[in-house]
Write a protein that holds these residues in place. Structure first.
Motif, PDB file in Angstrom:
ATOM      1  N   SER A  83      -4.116   2.591  -4.885  1.00  0.00           N
ATOM      2  CA  SER A  83      -2.688   2.860  -4.649  1.00  0.00           C
ATOM      3  C   SER A  83      -1.975   1.637  -4.087  1.00  0.00           C
ATOM      4  N   THR A  84      -2.192   0.518  -4.730  1.00  0.00           N
ATOM      5  CA  THR A  84      -1.564  -0.716  -4.282  1.00  0.00           C
ATOM      6  C   THR A  84      -0.922  -1.458  -5.451  1.00  0.00           C
ATOM      7  N   ILE A  85       0.105  -2.215  -5.127  1.00  0.00           N
ATOM      8  CA  ILE A  85       0.636  -3.198  -6.060  1.00  0.00           C
ATOM      9  C   ILE A  85       0.592  -4.552  -5.381  1.00  0.00           C
ATOM     10  N   THR A  86       0.498  -5.582  -6.190  1.00  0.00           N
ATOM     11  CA  THR A  86       0.373  -6.928  -5.680  1.00  0.00           C
ATOM     12  C   THR A  86       1.311  -7.838  -6.453  1.00  0.00           C
ATOM     13  N   THR A 121       3.212 -12.991 -10.895  1.00  0.00           N
ATOM     14  CA  THR A 121       2.479 -11.980 -11.646  1.00  0.00           C
ATOM     15  C   THR A 121       2.343 -10.734 -10.783  1.00  0.00           C
ATOM     16  N   MET A 122       2.652  -9.608 -11.402  1.00  0.00           N
ATOM     17  CA  MET A 122       2.525  -8.336 -10.687  1.00  0.00           C
ATOM     18  C   MET A 122       1.417  -7.528 -11.319  1.00  0.00           C
ATOM     19  N   PHE A 123       0.626  -6.857 -10.503  1.00  0.00           N
ATOM     20  CA  PHE A 123      -0.370  -5.955 -11.049  1.00  0.00           C
ATOM     21  C   PHE A 123      -0.563  -4.789 -10.084  1.00  0.00           C
ATOM     22  N   ARG A 124      -1.170  -3.747 -10.601  1.00  0.00           N
ATOM     23  CA  ARG A 124      -1.368  -2.544  -9.802  1.00  0.00           C
ATOM     24  C   ARG A 124      -2.819  -2.105  -9.857  1.00  0.00           C
ATOM     25  N   ASP A 125      -3.233  -1.463  -8.788  1.00  0.00           N
ATOM     26  CA  ASP A 125      -4.577  -0.902  -8.707  1.00  0.00           C
ATOM     27  C   ASP A 125      -4.408   0.572  -8.362  1.00  0.00           C
ATOM     28  N   ASN A 126      -4.495   1.408  -9.366  1.00  0.00           N
ATOM     29  CA  ASN A 126      -4.259   2.832  -9.129  1.00  0.00           C
ATOM     30  C   ASN A 126      -5.346   3.462  -8.260  1.00  0.00           C
ATOM     31  N   ALA A 127      -6.552   2.918  -8.310  1.00  0.00           N
ATOM     32  CA  ALA A 127      -7.632   3.468  -7.494  1.00  0.00           C
ATOM     33  C   ALA A 127      -7.360   3.262  -6.004  1.00  0.00           C
ATOM     34  N   ALA A 169       0.851  -1.190   0.000  1.00  0.00           N
ATOM     35  CA  ALA A 169       0.000   0.000   0.000  1.00  0.00           C
ATOM     36  C   ALA A 169       0.884   1.236   0.000  1.00  0.00           C
ATOM     37  N   ALA A 170       0.667   2.094  -0.974  1.00  0.00           N
ATOM     38  CA  ALA A 170       1.488   3.291  -1.128  1.00  0.00           C
ATOM     39  C   ALA A 170       0.718   4.539  -0.727  1.00  0.00           C
ATOM     40  N   SER A 171       1.440   5.509  -0.222  1.00  0.00           N
ATOM     41  CA  SER A 171       0.834   6.785   0.121  1.00  0.00           C
ATOM     42  C   SER A 171       1.887   7.882   0.098  1.00  0.00           C
ATOM     43  N   GLY A 172       1.421   9.126   0.054  1.00  0.00           N
ATOM     44  CA  GLY A 172       2.334  10.251   0.136  1.00  0.00           C
ATOM     45  C   GLY A 172       2.863  10.748  -1.197  1.00  0.00           C
ATOM     46  N   PHE A 173       2.368  10.207  -2.295  1.00  0.00           N
ATOM     47  CA  PHE A 173       2.788  10.647  -3.630  1.00  0.00           C
ATOM     48  C   PHE A 173       1.703  10.249  -4.632  1.00  0.00           C
TER      49      PHE A 173
END
Length: 126
Positions: free
Chosen positions: A77-80, A69-75, A23-27
């Motif tokens: 702010s996560t990558i998995t 497998t890598m994927f991202r969910d911009n809504a 989980a990303a935050s701050g940018f």
């Protein structure tokens, strides 16, 4: 403040699966390529997978192709990182990371990233 918080590490048997999330935050998350790295005992940190800011292009290390497998969910702010058919050699500390430039493609070098998560341990063992 940029923060990358991983979850999902642990112990798994060979052949099993695990999913790591970050989980990303701050940018502005959707503007940055992201990556997953790992450091195994006695080895240097290596890129496992990375994904462009668009989510369209990806990179996978040779040792994990076809299994991870890598994927991202911009809504959100996560990558998995979905890890299947795990092997004992996948045992390592895993890190999510943010690319050091906006609107970049998938990068595989440690020097292309300037923010790192805390690194959960994944152990593959019977």
């Amino acid at each position: 403040e940029v923060q990358l918080v991983e979850s999902g590490g642990g112990l798994v048997q060979p052949g099993g699966s695990l999913r790591l999330s970050c989980a990303a935050s701050g940018f502005p998350f959707s503007n940055y390529a992201m990556g997953w790295f790992r450091r195994a005992p006695g080895k240097e940190r290596e890129c496992v997978a990375s994904i462009a800011w668009t989510g369209i292009t990806e990179y996978y290390g040779e040792s994990v192709k076809g299994r991870f497998t890598m994927f991202r969910d911009n809504a959100k702010s996560t990558i998995t990182l979905q890890m299947n058919s795990l092997k004992t050699e996948d045992t390592a500390v895993y890190y999510c990371a943010r690319n050091n430039r906006e609107c970049g493609g998938p990068k595989a070098k440690v020097g292309d990233y300037n923010y790192w998560g805390q690194g959960p341990q994944i152990t593959v063992s019977s």
